[in-house]
Design an enzyme around this catalytic site. Structure first.
Site, PDB file in Angstrom:
ATOM      1  N   LEU A  73     -25.341 -33.564 118.249  1.00 14.06           N
ATOM      2  CA  LEU A  73     -25.731 -32.158 118.272  1.00 14.06           C
ATOM      3  C   LEU A  73     -25.356 -31.603 116.903  1.00 14.06           C
ATOM      4  O   LEU A  73     -24.245 -31.843 116.423  1.00 14.06           O
ATOM      5  CB  LEU A  73     -24.996 -31.406 119.389  1.00 14.06           C
ATOM      6  CG  LEU A  73     -25.513 -30.018 119.767  1.00 14.06           C
ATOM      7  CD1 LEU A  73     -26.930 -30.107 120.328  1.00 14.06           C
ATOM      8  CD2 LEU A  73     -24.589 -29.357 120.789  1.00 14.06           C
ATOM      9  N   ASP A  74     -26.289 -30.898 116.260  1.00 18.07           N
ATOM     10  CA  ASP A  74     -26.015 -30.359 114.930  1.00 18.07           C
ATOM     11  C   ASP A  74     -24.711 -29.567 114.923  1.00 18.07           C
ATOM     12  O   ASP A  74     -24.370 -28.886 115.899  1.00 18.07           O
ATOM     13  CB  ASP A  74     -27.142 -29.422 114.480  1.00 18.07           C
ATOM     14  CG  ASP A  74     -28.450 -30.145 114.236  1.00 18.07           C
ATOM     15  OD1 ASP A  74     -28.422 -31.379 114.067  1.00 18.07           O
ATOM     16  OD2 ASP A  74     -29.497 -29.471 114.218  1.00 18.07           O
ATOM     17  N   LYS A  75     -24.010 -29.624 113.811  1.00 19.86           N
ATOM     18  CA  LYS A  75     -22.744 -28.899 113.670  1.00 19.86           C
ATOM     19  C   LYS A  75     -22.915 -27.417 113.971  1.00 19.86           C
ATOM     20  O   LYS A  75     -22.064 -26.792 114.611  1.00 19.86           O
ATOM     21  CB  LYS A  75     -22.199 -29.088 112.251  1.00 19.86           C
ATOM     22  CG  LYS A  75     -20.875 -28.390 111.985  1.00 19.86           C
ATOM     23  CD  LYS A  75     -20.379 -28.682 110.575  1.00 19.86           C
ATOM     24  CE  LYS A  75     -19.047 -27.990 110.312  1.00 19.86           C
ATOM     25  NZ  LYS A  75     -18.527 -28.303 108.951  1.00 19.86           N
TER      26      LYS A  75
END
Length: 254
Positions: A73-75
């Site tokens: 999951l993107d930061k």
């Protein structure tokens, strides 16, 4: 002298489900899933579990193995993430992602008024995307592109924003963010695909995050034979406050 940011920590409400060898955790925005030792989601989950003996025993937690992510999951994105603390669970969950048997649902706050015909519940974004992420000027990316599909539905409108529910049917990097930008409705707070003017405006309102939230994941948990949906139906409080503030402004102006 620069003060180091506080170390992230989990709270009981951040645990969204667990079983032998795995746990579903609510990731805050700005925290990496892995590759940031001591501060990433795997590290802070390990610290949380290590101090809770009954939970550690239920998970079969082995400090020597730790926690590993079977997906990413993107930061900048918040929401549900699955972590495995056994090789068996890691392989089980990873296989479902590889075989595209996992369904993910997100909520996103986007700029402008995105609409669908009255009798249509779900729309589709189907622009092809390259493997590498693009940018504001070329969100589709450069090089070879493949067909991609994002389903979206409208949840709520305010004067300046639309809250949508979306499902990435395919899985390109930044797919929802890139498709939203190509539709002319960039995700609120997206410094990569949005405009500098919008980011400055949001910062003036003390909104400093990407308004994209991984709401639920549906899969068959390790050692079981039926799919379950893990996650939370609640939006993050800061996104709710942004929606409500814009609705209040619209009422005052109107």
């Amino acid at each position: 002298m620069t003060t180091a940011p506080p170390t992230p920590a989990l709270h009981p409400d951040d645990l969204l489900g667990w079983g032998r060898g795995w746990v579903a955790v609510s990731k805050p925005p700005g925290v990496s899933v892995h590759n940031d030792p001591g501060r990433d989601l795997c590290s802070i989950t390990a610290r949380y579990v290590a101090h809770r003996g009954s939970l550690a025993r239920s998970l079969g937690y082995d400090p020597g193995f730790g926690f590993h992510p079977p997906h990413r999951l993107d930061k900048e994105t918040s929401g549900v993430v699955l972590l495995a603390c056994s090789a068996t669970a890691l392989q089980w969950i990873s296989r479902q992602f590889m075989e595209k048997r996992v369904a993910k649902r997100y909520t996103a706050l986007v700029h402008g008024r995105l609409a669908l015909p009255p009798d249509v519940q779900w729309g589709d974004w189907t622009w092809p995307l390259s493997k590498a992420a693009g940018g504001r000027k070329h969100p589709s990316g450069k090089g070879e592109k493949v067909p991609c599909r994002t389903r979206y539905g409208i949840l709520r409108h305010t004067s300046r924003y639309t809250l949508i529910e979306c499902e990435p049917v395919t899985g390109r990097k930044h797919q929802i963010r890139r498709h939203a930008r190509m539709a002319g409705h960039a995700v609120v707070g997206d410094a990569r695909y949005g405009t500098p003017q919008s980011i400055r405006h949001l910062k003036s309102m003390a909104f400093n995050r990407l308004a994209l939230h991984a709401l639920t994941i549906t899969l068959v948990p390790p050692g079981t034979d039926r799919p379950v949906t893990l996650g939370s139906r609640r939006l993050p409080g800061d996104i709710i406050r942004m929606l409500d503030a814009d609705a209040d402004i619209a009422r005052i102006i109107g």
